[in-house]
Design an enzyme around this catalytic site. Structure first.
Site, PDB file in Angstrom:
ATOM      1  N   HIS A 224       0.833  -1.207   0.000  1.00  0.00           N
ATOM      2  CA  HIS A 224       0.000   0.000   0.000  1.00  0.00           C
ATOM      3  C   HIS A 224       0.871   1.263   0.000  1.00  0.00           C
ATOM      4  O   HIS A 224       0.665   2.178  -0.802  1.00  0.00           O
ATOM      5  CB  HIS A 224      -0.900  -0.040   1.233  1.00  0.00           C
ATOM      6  CG  HIS A 224      -1.778   1.156   1.422  1.00  0.00           C
ATOM      7  ND1 HIS A 224      -3.116   1.165   1.077  1.00  0.00           N
ATOM      8  CD2 HIS A 224      -1.533   2.393   1.951  1.00  0.00           C
ATOM      9  CE1 HIS A 224      -3.646   2.336   1.369  1.00  0.00           C
ATOM     10  NE2 HIS A 224      -2.701   3.103   1.910  1.00  0.00           N
ATOM     11  N   GLU A 225       1.869   1.308   0.893  1.00  0.00           N
ATOM     12  CA  GLU A 225       2.682   2.532   1.023  1.00  0.00           C
ATOM     13  C   GLU A 225       3.609   2.721  -0.173  1.00  0.00           C
ATOM     14  O   GLU A 225       3.831   3.852  -0.615  1.00  0.00           O
ATOM     15  CB  GLU A 225       3.476   2.499   2.326  1.00  0.00           C
ATOM     16  CG  GLU A 225       2.642   2.429   3.595  1.00  0.00           C
ATOM     17  CD  GLU A 225       1.654   3.572   3.748  1.00  0.00           C
ATOM     18  OE1 GLU A 225       1.802   4.597   3.057  1.00  0.00           O
ATOM     19  OE2 GLU A 225       0.722   3.423   4.562  1.00  0.00           O
ATOM     20  N   HIS A 228       1.701   4.437  -2.733  1.00  0.00           N
ATOM     21  CA  HIS A 228       1.729   5.899  -2.571  1.00  0.00           C
ATOM     22  C   HIS A 228       3.036   6.479  -3.104  1.00  0.00           C
ATOM     23  O   HIS A 228       3.044   7.518  -3.781  1.00  0.00           O
ATOM     24  CB  HIS A 228       1.596   6.266  -1.097  1.00  0.00           C
ATOM     25  CG  HIS A 228       0.205   6.151  -0.549  1.00  0.00           C
ATOM     26  ND1 HIS A 228      -0.898   6.628  -1.208  1.00  0.00           N
ATOM     27  CD2 HIS A 228      -0.253   5.619   0.627  1.00  0.00           C
ATOM     28  CE1 HIS A 228      -1.982   6.411  -0.469  1.00  0.00           C
ATOM     29  NE2 HIS A 228      -1.619   5.792   0.632  1.00  0.00           N
ATOM     30  N   ASP A 244      -9.446   9.139  -7.184  1.00  0.00           N
ATOM     31  CA  ASP A 244      -8.056   8.728  -6.999  1.00  0.00           C
ATOM     32  C   ASP A 244      -7.225   8.996  -8.244  1.00  0.00           C
ATOM     33  O   ASP A 244      -6.101   8.517  -8.368  1.00  0.00           O
ATOM     34  CB  ASP A 244      -7.966   7.252  -6.604  1.00  0.00           C
ATOM     35  CG  ASP A 244      -8.481   6.321  -7.703  1.00  0.00           C
ATOM     36  OD1 ASP A 244      -9.069   6.822  -8.680  1.00  0.00           O
ATOM     37  OD2 ASP A 244      -8.305   5.095  -7.578  1.00  0.00           O
ATOM     38  N   VAL A 246      -7.559   7.887 -11.218  1.00  0.00           N
ATOM     39  CA  VAL A 246      -7.399   6.699 -12.063  1.00  0.00           C
ATOM     40  C   VAL A 246      -8.751   6.377 -12.677  1.00  0.00           C
ATOM     41  O   VAL A 246      -9.760   6.284 -11.970  1.00  0.00           O
ATOM     42  CB  VAL A 246      -6.879   5.494 -11.250  1.00  0.00           C
ATOM     43  CG1 VAL A 246      -6.806   4.253 -12.126  1.00  0.00           C
ATOM     44  CG2 VAL A 246      -5.512   5.809 -10.655  1.00  0.00           C
TER      45      VAL A 246
END
Length: 639
Positions: A224-225, A228, A244, A246
């Site tokens: 997840h990170e 980012h 988001d 996208v």
């Protein structure tokens, strides 16, 4: 004066913005950079423009292999996680980003055609930015018990470890995070010196070699990170029914937690099924298992010509160094300036050495603590009094690493204080010592970073609580927690005035934690303070100078903003653990920055006033960094 605090996780729950479950600190860190770096937003907009052009023009894609360096910054043995967990985490990243994870098969048919191989690989670095051989794992002991999203773990000067060249490496810091945060990343566009990803130590692992932070222990916090870090946003756009950026990810009402049953329909205009299994949602590790094709395109834009992370495509960090000189074993090990808790170690400089690997342990221990240093000396802190330690050193050269030297030894002196503190180590809630109620206990704040936690129980018949802190020789303050995260009261008088917190409660019995700390790092290693916890079946009566906390006021938290609703004038009360100059920022309901104010918060002046008279009526969010976490309050303007 009433001063009440909440953890970040509890704060977000109270706002209705997040669950007490998964907490990602990336947006808090993003907000901090916006307030501190005037050009950060401009750089991010340039990256967004490049991304839009990349998507429109269908530019080239590349298979990227990114060198990774783990910076393990630890305060306890448990935080100094094993190489096996770090290698498992790296393997999980490779599976997830190459669509090799076996649970990709769980993707519903509605989304199966959108799943993407991101074509991004990760390797442990084999050489440093200077060309020396490395394992890709750096371990560093720290006196900091827990870090926040302020990047302290990324700098040696603030108890962390300095980043390697972020244009050539992905820096992954592993440490203990406060406020329930599992990790955070720096978006592209931030400073090179702080670029990378931070992970909570017990969330590191994989589906086959899990960490201990269940249900966030299967390595997906890192996925997840790193998402980012590759310019992916939360799938709900950090707003109700937000974007988001996208095209092929469906609109989400907000973040999802746990393992939502499929299909989950959003409540946004037009409805639709949410992609709860996407890595950029907040679900449990076992219930996230895909990136989308649109997310891949967005990440790949970073590695195209003109992309902000294109330097990683030319990094040689994954290749072992070639050539170089023979790596000699260090000699002439020596120790000096040995005290009860510190020692200075040195050795003769070895020909060809670029860095040194120092290992040390108590003479009775079976495992070593390893640190890296570029000089032929190193200062140890946090040692145990009257204890013999062994240490040994190896040279790290461009051609490889030498064998370790023969071990040297030294013995720390007896504790020099006149007050015997038998409660250490108790610097965290996890190491808090149990105390008996209605009993005076003595302890010290021995250093500027020392913090003491004590725990006790109330009962079903004696629920009301009073905690006092007396015999102070420095500016010590007192906090009372219900459990490890809910702060129910704070007493922060100036100077050596005694502290007292009264908490009269009607709720069920629980474990409470008394937290003692020096304001602004105040300490006195030679004198004890006195702490006393009392419980009673009748309510305690507040006397002059004592802090009484009403249960109904606990949700006010560390940051209090009033009146709410407001006619345009707001009072902001924040009393951190040291004097703090901070930017107060105000955002509208779309997440756009509309006002900012430079403010100072001190023990003597914990409240400031701001005016929002130029803003239209509606909902706004006020954010303040308290020295540990970014806190937010929702306010309504009604003029």
């Amino acid at each position: 004066m009433r001063k009440i605090y909440l953890s970040l996780a509890a704060l977000l729950v109270g706002m209705g913005l997040a669950s007490a479950q998964r907490v990602c600190g990336t947006m808090e860190h993003h907000d901090m950079l916006l307030s501190q770096d005037a050009s950060y937003s401009q750089r991010m907009e340039q990256i967004e423009e490049h991304t839009r052009n990349f998507i429109t023009n269908g530019n080239e894609r590349v298979v990227v292999t990114i060198p990774v360096v783990f910076h393990v910054v630890y305060n306890t043995a448990a935080q100094n996680i094993s190489d096996a967990l770090l290698n498992a985490q790296l393997a999980q990243l490779n599976q997830d980003f190459r669509k090799l994870n076996s649970d990709i098969s769980l993707t519903p048919s509605l989304f199966s055609g959108l799943t993407a191989d991101m074509e991004i690989n990760f390797c442990l670095a084999q050489q440093t930015p200077t060309g020396a051989a490395t394992t890709g794992i750096i371990r560093k002991s720290t006196t900091t018990t827990a870090f926040s999203t302020n990047d302290a773990m990324k700098k040696s000067s603030t108890g962390g470890d300095d980043a390697w060249d972020a244009t050539k490496y992905l820096n992954l810091w592993v440490c203990n995070m406060s406020g329930g945060i599992l990790g955070y990343a720096q978006f592209p566009g931030g400073a090179v010196a702080t670029d990378g990803v931070v992970l909570q130590y017990n969330a590191v692992g994989s589906r086959t070699t899990p960490g201990s932070a269940s249900p966030y222990n299967l390595g997906r916090t890192a996925t997840h990170e790193v998402g980012h870090w590759l310019n992916l946003r939360h799938i709900w756009g950090d707003a109700n029914c937000g974007s988001d950026l996208v095209n092929d990810t469906p609109t989400h009402t907000t973040s999802n937690y746990g393992c939502p049953a499929y299909p989950k329909t959003n409540t946004c205009s037009g409805g639709g099924t949410e992609m709860t299994m996407n890595y950029m949602d907040y679900t449990d590790d076992a219930c996230m298992y895909m990136f989308s094709a649109g997310q891949k395109t967005r990440a790949q834009a970073l590695f195209a010509t003109g992309g902000s992370r294109i330097g990683l495509t030319t990094s040689n960090g994954c290749s072992a160094p070639t050539g170089g000189t023979t790596c000699n074993v260090p000699a002439a090990l020596a120790s000096s300036s040995v005290t009860a808790s510190t020692a200075s170690l040195s050795w003769g400089a070895a020909t060809g050495a670029v860095t040194y690997s120092l290992q040390y342990k108590t003479s009775t221990a079976t495992t070593w603590t390893t640190v890296s240093t570029s000089s032929a000396s190193y200062s140890l802190t946090g040692l145990t009094a009257s204890t013999t330690y062994n240490f040994q050193v190896a040279s790290v050269c461009s051609a490889g690493t030498s064998a370790y030297s023969a071990a040297g030894s030294f013995t720390t002196s007896a504790t020099a204080t006149t007050c015997s503190d038998t409660w250490e180590a108790n610097n965290t809630t996890g190491t808090a010592k149990t105390i008996t109620v209605a009993t005076n206990i003595q302890a010290t704040i021995g250093t500027s970073t020392d913090k003491d936690y004590f725990k006790f129980l109330n009962t079903s018949t004696k629920k009301n609580i009073k905690v006092t802190l007396t015999n102070l020789v420095a500016d010590y303050d007192l906090k009372l927690y219900k459990g490890t995260t809910t702060l129910v009261g704070t007493s922060a008088n100036g100077g050596t005035t005694s502290e007292s917190v009264i908490y009269n409660t009607t709720t069920t019995a629980a474990t409470y934690y008394a937290y003692v700390y020096g304001y602004g790092g105040a300490f006195n290693a030679s004198s004890c303070y006195t702490l006393r916890a009392e419980i009673s079946g009748t309510s305690f009566v507040r006397l002059s100078g004592e802090t009484e906390v009403d249960e109904s006021s606990v949700l006010e938290g560390a940051l209090s903003i009033y009146p709410n609703p407001s006619n345009g004038t707001l009072n902001i009360r924040l009393q951190p653990e040291a004097d703090l100059d901070q930017t107060v920022t105000v955002y509208n309901h779309l997440g756009q920055l509309v006002e900012s104010f430079e403010m100072s918060f001190t023990k003597e002046q914990p409240a400031v006033e701001i005016r929002l008279n130029d803003l239209t009526d509606g909902i706004y969010f006020v954010r303040v960094y308290d020295g540990n976490t970014v806190q937010t309050r929702k306010v309504m303007l009604r003029k």
